[in-house]
Scaffold this motif. Structure first.
Motif, PDB file in Angstrom:
ATOM      1  N   ARG A   7     -57.257  26.031  14.727  1.00 26.94           N
ATOM      2  CA  ARG A   7     -56.627  24.806  14.275  1.00 26.94           C
ATOM      3  C   ARG A   7     -55.159  24.844  14.657  1.00 26.94           C
ATOM      4  N   LEU A   8     -54.653  23.721  15.167  1.00 20.32           N
ATOM      5  CA  LEU A   8     -53.223  23.621  15.478  1.00 20.32           C
ATOM      6  C   LEU A   8     -52.673  22.480  14.646  1.00 20.32           C
ATOM      7  N   ARG A   9     -51.683  22.799  13.820  1.00 24.87           N
ATOM      8  CA  ARG A   9     -51.108  21.749  12.969  1.00 24.87           C
ATOM      9  C   ARG A   9     -50.363  20.721  13.808  1.00 24.87           C
ATOM     10  N   ASP A  12     -46.884  21.714  14.502  1.00 24.29           N
ATOM     11  CA  ASP A  12     -46.784  22.770  15.509  1.00 24.29           C
ATOM     12  C   ASP A  12     -46.988  22.217  16.911  1.00 24.29           C
TER      13      ASP A  12
ATOM     14  N   LEU B 154     -50.617  31.020  15.508  1.00 23.57           N
ATOM     15  CA  LEU B 154     -50.434  29.576  15.701  1.00 23.57           C
ATOM     16  C   LEU B 154     -51.736  28.806  15.554  1.00 23.57           C
ATOM     17  N   TYR B 155     -52.803  29.368  16.119  1.00 25.32           N
ATOM     18  CA  TYR B 155     -54.058  28.614  16.171  1.00 25.32           C
ATOM     19  C   TYR B 155     -54.975  28.900  14.979  1.00 25.32           C
ATOM     20  N   THR B 156     -54.400  29.531  13.947  1.00 27.26           N
ATOM     21  CA  THR B 156     -55.165  29.668  12.703  1.00 27.26           C
ATOM     22  C   THR B 156     -54.888  28.485  11.794  1.00 27.26           C
ATOM     23  N   GLY B 157     -53.869  27.681  12.149  1.00 27.40           N
ATOM     24  CA  GLY B 157     -53.538  26.522  11.330  1.00 27.40           C
ATOM     25  C   GLY B 157     -52.782  26.871  10.065  1.00 27.40           C
ATOM     26  N   ARG B 158     -52.321  28.135   9.966  1.00 26.67           N
ATOM     27  CA  ARG B 158     -51.536  28.460   8.768  1.00 26.67           C
ATOM     28  C   ARG B 158     -50.135  27.893   8.913  1.00 26.67           C
ATOM     29  N   ARG B 163     -46.687  32.073   8.650  1.00 27.26           N
ATOM     30  CA  ARG B 163     -46.816  32.790   9.919  1.00 27.26           C
ATOM     31  C   ARG B 163     -45.614  33.685  10.144  1.00 27.26           C
TER      32      ARG B 163
END
Ligand code: ATP
Ligand code: MG
Lengths: 397, 271
Positions: A7-9, A12, B154-158, B163
């Motif tokens: 997942r990419l916010r 971000d 980044l691509y964990t959505g945290r 992070r």
């Protein structure tokens, strides 16, 4: 076992686009420039025409839109008609009419002095004029004064602004005379430009009686001007032809000078369309520039793409990143262009003494246009970036 | 839903046992009576398992980079992959790390067959379960060490704050706590390598894949990196190290020797 999806916010994603753009600021600015030029052109075109329209509207507000004119048209046989001499008084008798003025074209030439060859035409028209004309058409005297009952019987003249300029006359204190027909007419006044009746600017106005006595004027008005309260304009318009020329109402032409002024503001629509399309072409070229920059960026950043894939980015995330960067780049151009265009419009309008008017829809349209251009420009590079296999991207040379 | 999350967390800690929810891969040899025990205690699910993997690069002529490779790595294991240049080590690592797909054979991560996985599922495995360290580091030159490491999540959505906190802890763990705000250009080669390792570790992966992590470093710096990898292995992370360095290989409890796309030997030294 189920893992959470990568997942990419949103925040971000924006951050990635900004960072990508900031890594090469000069390139970003240069490639956004094309878009900026296109948007600036569009904003300027729309802004200037809106400002000039605002100026005309302000002028109309001031001049009023209740002035109507009656002129002779053509007879059934196609000859030039004329209005009867008493038509001016008849129009004045219409109930709601508040003021009436008239001019009658006189067949005579105007010269600065006797020494000039009478065959030289200088485009100046002599008008027999009623003394109420100036108030009715909303004109102003720049120098001296306007004709009154006393002066109207003597060889005196009031010059339109263009006439005064052409003849080189700047004083109207009675010391200067011009040659009209075979006689010297003392210049008693010079007018400011008359926006509602521009033909007066190139005219030399003389009194009705003196025109009849000295210049062979037949007493038939060529234009009658009248004003009535706004609410009655339509009704007055109905009765004007029959009032001015009861015997041949169909041989009259009634018009509203403010319509011509408003139409003048609208006539630059073709020019606006042309310039808008030029802006569109600039936008297209700018979009190609952005696409080009993005293609190069994708080639250069293959290892970054591979790294991101190894960190868990999906193809969609990679595509989104480059698409966002492309849209940001175009958006930068759009914002820059809107600012430049806005400043240029404001500068030009202020220089012209116009009110500054930049329509919101133009800004909204530029925003939409840049976002669309950025998105379209980014589609190919972004999908190219997304198609790289991670290993190929990582072993990029 | 809760079960799944618990499972993920349990596996992520590198626990020797797979969680109760973990589906055992259906074994194609189920039909024949197998002496292999089905109990998870005795046969923990491998972090990564390759069975009969072939990989041929198309071209003229095609290059068979892997031929019938079998390799299983248990949770927390540390192994070196050695072999001559061109023997297929990097190819093996890419396939084990889901970056590349096998032409034949099966690859399983945490018992899950990758051939059924979509691009998004593979990405999710990489985001949560696998850390990569590449020889060329691939650090973002404009970002601080801390931000480079935080990019590992980044691509964990945290959220960003989380992070960066995790990145800060991981930098401490690799001994770079005092360099968090330096850019890669202001760091030595060994420090850069440690930043790259920290980025691979920040998500607490079950499997760390490193391709020549000491290749560009002098032997003392290389030793420090090896010590770090050994520490990670003790902490429960499975680590595969590709190396040309005999000394580095000697420090590893298990060594896999590759030649011409095949595994020539696979020996456990101790443990
Ligand atoms: N993308 C590719 N396309 C074609 N052939 C490739 C590709 N990548 C690797 N190869 C070939 O596959 C074989 C194995 O390559 P690989 O990179 O796995 O070797 P390696 O063991 O990592 O070597 P080194 O120790 O030099 O890094 C080599 O013969 C190489 O030429
Ligand atoms: Mg290699």
């Amino acid at each position: 076992m189920t893992l959470e999806p990568s997942r990419l916010r949103g925040a971000d994603l924006v951050g990635l686009a900004v960072a990508g753009m900031r890594a090469r600021p000069l390139r970003a600015v240069l490639s956004a420039l094309g878009i900026a030029v296109g948007i600036a052109a569009m904003v300027v075109v729309v802004g200037i025409s809106a400002s000039s329209r605002a100026e005309v509207e302000a002028q109309l507000e001031l001049l009023g839109t209740n002035l109507l004119t009656v002129s002779p048209g053509q007879t059934i046989t196609g000859e030039e008609a004329s209005l009867p001499p008493e038509s001016v008084d008849m129009v004045a008798r219409i109930g709601p009419v508040e003021s009436v003025g008239a001019i009658g074209e006189v067949d005579a030439n105007v010269y600065r002095s006797e020494a000039i060859d009478p065959n030289l035409s200088n485009g100046i028209t002599v008008y027999a004029t009623t003394v109420d004309l100036l108030g009715t058409v909303g004109g102003e005297v720049a120098e001296g004064r306007f004709l009154d009952e006393a002066l109207a019987a003597f060889p005196t003249t009031v010059l339109g602004s263009t006439t005064a300029e052409r003849l080189g006359i700047t004083v109207a204190d009675g010391s200067v005379a011009v040659r009209i027909g075979d006689e010297d007419f003392t210049v008693v006044g010079v007018l400011e430009p008359v926006p509602l009746v521009p033909e007066l600017d190139a005219g030399a106005l003389v009194g009705w009686p003196v025109a009849e006595a000295e210049l062979g004027f037949d007493g038939a008005p060529t234009t009658i001007f009248e004003r009535s309260p706004d609410a009655t304009v339509a009704a007055v318009r109905e009765v004007l032809p029959a009032t001015a020329n009861p015997e041949a109402p169909q041989e009259t032409v009634v018009s509203r000078p403010s319509d011509a002024l408003a139409a003048k503001a609208a006539t630059d629509r073709t020019l606006t369309t042309l310039l808008l399309s030029l802006g569109g072409v600039a936008l297209l070229v700018g979009g190609i520039g952005v696409a080009n920059t993005m293609v190069i960026a994708v080639l250069e950043r293959r290892s970054e793409i591979g790294l991101r894939r190894s960190l868990g980015a999906t193809r969609g995330h990679i595509r989104g990143q480059f698409l966002a960067e492309s849209m940001l780049l175009a958006g930068l151009g759009g914002v820059g262009g809107a600012a430049i265009g806005g400043a240029a419009t404001a500068g030009f309008a202020l220089w012209q003494g116009w009110p500054v008017s930049i329509p919101l829809w133009a800004l909204a349209l530029s925003a939409a246009a840049t976002i669309a251009v950025g998105a379209v420009a980014g589609v190919y590079p972004a999908s190219k970036a997304a198609r790289y296999s991670p290993t190929v991207a990582l072993s990029a040379y | 839903m809760d079960d799944q999350i618990n499972t993920a967390v349990q596996v992520r800690t590198g626990d020797e046992r797979a969680g109760p929810g973990a589906a055992r891969p259906s074994d194609p040899s189920d039909a024949s009576p197998s002496p292999e025990p089905e109990l998870p205690q005795d046969d923990p699910v491998s972090v990564v398992e390759l069975a009969g993997v072939d990989r041929t690069y198309p071209g003229k002529p095609p290059v068979a980079a892997l031929r019938g490779v079998d390799l299983a790595v248990r949770p927390g294991e540390l192994l070196a992959v050695v072999g001559p240049s061109g023997s297929g080590k990097s190819t093996l690592l890419n396939i084990a790390g889901t970056l590349d797909r096998a032409d034949a054979g099966t690859v399983r991560i945490d018992g899950r067959d990758l051939s059924d996985c979509s691009d998004r599922q593979l990405a999710s495995i990489r985001a949560h379960r696998i850390g990569f360290v590449f020889q060329q580091f691939f650090l973002a030159p404009g970002a601080s060490a801390l931000d480079n490491v935080a990019d590992g999540l980044l691509y964990t959505g945290r959220p960003k704050r989380e992070r960066r906190e995790a990145a800060s802890r991981t930098l401490e763990r690799v001994g770079l706590g005092d360099r968090a705000h330096h850019k890669p250009g202001e760091l030595s080669g060994g420090q850069r390598q440690r930043v790259a390792i920290a980025r691979a570790l920040v998500g607490d992966p079950g499997l760390l894949l490193t391709d020549e992590p000491t290749g560009a470093l002098d032997s003392a710096t290389g030793e420090a990196i090896v010590e770090l990898l050994v520490d990670l292995h003790r902490g429960g992370t499975a680590v595969i190290v590709i190396t040309h360095d005999a000394q580095v290989a000697a420090a590893m409890p298990r060594r896999v020797l590759m030649r011409d796309g095949r595994i020539e030997s696979d020996e456990a030294v101790r443990g």
